[in-house]
Design a protein around this motif. Structure first.
Motif, short mmCIF file in Angstrom:
data_model
loop_
_atom_site.label_atom_id
_atom_site.label_comp_id
_atom_site.label_asym_id
_atom_site.label_seq_id
_atom_site.Cartn_x
_atom_site.Cartn_y
_atom_site.Cartn_z
N PRO A 44 0.82 -1.21 0.00
CA PRO A 44 0.00 0.00 0.00
C PRO A 44 0.86 1.26 0.00
CG PRO A 44 -0.80 -1.58 1.60
CD PRO A 44 0.52 -2.10 1.12
N ARG A 45 0.45 2.25 -0.78
CA ARG A 45 1.20 3.51 -0.82
C ARG A 45 1.22 4.17 0.55
NH1 ARG A 45 -1.82 6.32 -5.76
NH2 ARG A 45 -3.53 5.21 -4.74
N LEU A 46 0.22 3.86 1.36
CA LEU A 46 0.14 4.42 2.70
C LEU A 46 1.29 3.95 3.60
CD1 LEU A 46 -1.55 6.08 4.74
CD2 LEU A 46 -2.86 3.99 5.19
N ALA A 47 1.90 2.82 3.24
CA ALA A 47 2.94 2.24 4.09
C ALA A 47 4.10 3.20 4.29
CB ALA A 47 3.44 0.93 3.48
N GLU A 48 4.60 3.77 3.21
CA GLU A 48 5.72 4.70 3.32
C GLU A 48 5.33 5.96 4.09
OE1 GLU A 48 5.02 2.99 0.61
OE2 GLU A 48 6.85 1.80 0.39
N THR A 49 4.09 6.43 3.87
CA THR A 49 3.62 7.63 4.57
C THR A 49 3.57 7.41 6.07
OG1 THR A 49 2.27 8.25 2.65
CG2 THR A 49 1.71 9.27 4.75
N LEU A 50 3.03 6.26 6.46
CA LEU A 50 2.88 5.98 7.89
C LEU A 50 4.21 5.80 8.60
CD1 LEU A 50 -0.14 3.50 7.87
CD2 LEU A 50 -0.04 5.66 9.10
N THR A 51 5.18 5.23 7.91
CA THR A 51 6.45 4.88 8.56
C THR A 51 7.56 5.89 8.30
OG1 THR A 51 7.07 3.50 6.66
CG2 THR A 51 5.91 2.42 8.47
N ALA A 52 7.30 6.91 7.49
CA ALA A 52 8.35 7.88 7.16
C ALA A 52 8.95 8.51 8.41
CB ALA A 52 7.78 8.97 6.25
N GLY A 53 10.27 8.43 8.52
CA GLY A 53 10.96 9.03 9.65
C GLY A 53 10.89 8.25 10.94
N LEU A 54 10.26 7.07 10.91
CA LEU A 54 10.13 6.25 12.11
C LEU A 54 11.01 5.00 11.99
CD1 LEU A 54 6.26 6.39 12.67
CD2 LEU A 54 8.02 7.82 13.72
N PRO A 55 11.41 4.42 13.12
CA PRO A 55 12.23 3.20 13.08
C PRO A 55 11.39 1.95 12.86
CG PRO A 55 11.90 3.85 15.34
CD PRO A 55 11.26 4.94 14.50
N ALA A 56 10.44 2.04 11.96
CA ALA A 56 9.56 0.90 11.64
C ALA A 56 10.04 0.27 10.34
CB ALA A 56 8.12 1.36 11.52
N LYS A 57 10.06 -1.05 10.31
CA LYS A 57 10.53 -1.78 9.14
C LYS A 57 9.35 -2.35 8.37
CE LYS A 57 13.88 -5.35 7.80
NZ LYS A 57 14.91 -6.29 8.31
N LEU A 58 9.33 -2.14 7.06
CA LEU A 58 8.27 -2.66 6.20
C LEU A 58 8.63 -4.07 5.74
CD1 LEU A 58 7.50 0.48 4.00
CD2 LEU A 58 6.25 -0.34 6.00
N ALA A 59 7.67 -4.99 5.81
CA ALA A 59 7.89 -6.37 5.38
C ALA A 59 6.56 -6.93 4.88
CB ALA A 59 8.44 -7.21 6.53
N GLU A 60 6.58 -8.19 4.43
CA GLU A 60 5.38 -8.81 3.86
C GLU A 60 5.06 -10.12 4.55
OE1 GLU A 60 6.09 -9.26 -0.33
OE2 GLU A 60 5.29 -7.25 -0.80
N LEU A 61 3.76 -10.41 4.63
CA LEU A 61 3.25 -11.72 5.03
C LEU A 61 2.26 -12.15 3.95
CD1 LEU A 61 2.49 -11.20 8.85
CD2 LEU A 61 4.45 -12.41 7.84
N ASP A 62 2.46 -13.33 3.39
CA ASP A 62 1.62 -13.79 2.29
C ASP A 62 0.65 -14.86 2.78
OD1 ASP A 62 0.46 -14.50 -0.07
OD2 ASP A 62 2.30 -15.17 -1.07
N ALA A 63 -0.59 -14.45 3.05
CA ALA A 63 -1.59 -15.38 3.57
C ALA A 63 -2.03 -16.40 2.54
CB ALA A 63 -2.81 -14.60 4.06
N LEU A 64 -1.84 -16.10 1.25
CA LEU A 64 -2.29 -17.00 0.18
C LEU A 64 -1.18 -17.91 -0.33
CD1 LEU A 64 -4.51 -14.51 -1.86
CD2 LEU A 64 -5.30 -16.45 -0.50
N GLY A 65 0.04 -17.72 0.12
CA GLY A 65 1.13 -18.58 -0.33
C GLY A 65 1.37 -18.51 -1.82
N SER A 66 1.42 -17.31 -2.36
CA SER A 66 1.48 -17.12 -3.82
C SER A 66 2.64 -17.85 -4.47
CB SER A 66 1.55 -15.62 -4.14
OG SER A 66 0.46 -14.93 -3.57
N ASP A 67 3.80 -17.88 -3.81
CA ASP A 67 4.98 -18.51 -4.40
C ASP A 67 5.23 -19.92 -3.88
OD1 ASP A 67 5.57 -16.20 -5.89
OD2 ASP A 67 6.63 -15.29 -4.20
#
Length: 307
Positions: free
Chosen positions: A258-281
């Motif tokens: 989501p584009r909101l991810a960068e906005t929410l975490t900008a300047g904060l020590p938060a790390k962005l990562a992914e969880l795949d509930a559907l097991g796409s790969d």
């Protein structure tokens, strides 16, 4: 679980009385996690197919004419139910062969969205066509290994009734699946034990079944539904929560962040990562479902351990 399989055998014998017996039963599932469970049950006998392509949303998929034909012609069709694949009921009305909505199976342990799961005051009702309101069913039920056992037992019973020559294989495959899941549950619980108290956030409330099974709980959710844009007040509140938490992980789901991810975490020590509930790969084989769950655990732990 043996008694559950016997119950499903009795029900399926009647359910499939008019289905032709054949060497390989054509199984179609709506989403990949159900395909992975079916692959474990059909191992050595057949290969299940899946309706949704990689990256497609199970909430609002647009069926093509070829998809409609596949829905019509498959010998056995498994889907979560109307609380997940809201695009399917209309098409299923014209289907005459056996169809199973797994959310209605006896013995399933189902969860419902809590009243405080997220802010709803500014949601746009046109943004989504499935129900994540407080009290509504959380249809991400495949992320519970207990529910996966129930689904596998039903699949084994249906396949045994449709293909009696391979009934013993389906039954032994389902039993082996249960045994592997017992071991997997133990491994995942040990894997996540060290991070159970660390806060993390998710963009979509899709992981409650997994969290409940392994003693985890997200600290906040930005939107209960993947297609819902959170309101301004909710965004401000979550930004404040992230600031208070300090180092933390924020998980989105592939294929899009989501584009909101960068906005929410900008300047904060938060790390962005992914969880795949559907097991796409996740590869489609007898151990695929186990890999889906173990990958979720590894990805969750990996991010939090890296902080």
């Amino acid at each position: 679980m043996h008694r559950l399989f016997a119950l499903f055998i009795a029900l399926s014998a009647s359910f499939l009385a008019n289905a032709p017996a054949q060497a390989e039963v054509h199984v179609l599932t709506s989403i990949k996690p159900l395909q992975l469970i079916a692959a474990a049950v059909q191992d050595g006998v057949g290969s299940p197919e899946v309706l949704l392509p990689p990256g497609a949303s199970p909430h609002n998929y647009a069926l093509r004419p070829s998809d409609v034909r596949r829905v019509r012609d498959s010998d056995l069709l498994y889907w979560i139910g109307p609380d997940m694949e809201s695009f399917l009921p209309r098409v299923l009305k014209n289907r005459t062969l056996p169809t199973v909505d797994v959310q209605s199976l006896p013995g399933m342990r189902l969860r419902h969205f809590a009243a405080d799961s997220a802010s709803h005051e500014e949601e746009d009702p046109d943004e989504h066509d499935h129900d994540h309101r407080p009290g509504s069913l959380d249809a991400h039920l495949w992320l519970s290994s207990f529910n996966a056992r129930v689904i596998a037992a039903k699949m084994a019973a249906d396949l045994s009734a449709a293909d009696p020559a391979n009934a013993a294989r389906y039954s032994s495959n389902a039993q082996a699946f249960n045994t592997r899941l017992d071991a997997l549950d133990t491994r995942i619980k040990a894997r996540v034990a060290g991070i159970s108290g660390k806060p993390y956030f998710v963009f979509h409330e899709a992981f409650d079944y997994f969290e409940d099974a392994y003693g985890l709980k997200h600290a906040g959710v930005f939107s209960v539904a993947a297609e819902v844009r959170p309101g301004a007040r909710h965004v401000a509140a979550m930004r404040e929560r992230l600031t208070e938490m300090g180092k933390t992980c924020v998980f989105s789901e592939p294929p899009l962040r989501p584009r909101l991810a960068e906005t929410l975490t900008a300047g904060l020590p938060a790390k962005l990562a992914e969880l795949d509930a559907l097991g796409s790969d996740t590869p489609i084989n007898a151990q695929g479902y186990e890999l889906l769950l173990s990958t979720l655990g590894d990805d969750l732990v990996g991010c939090l351990e890296s902080l």
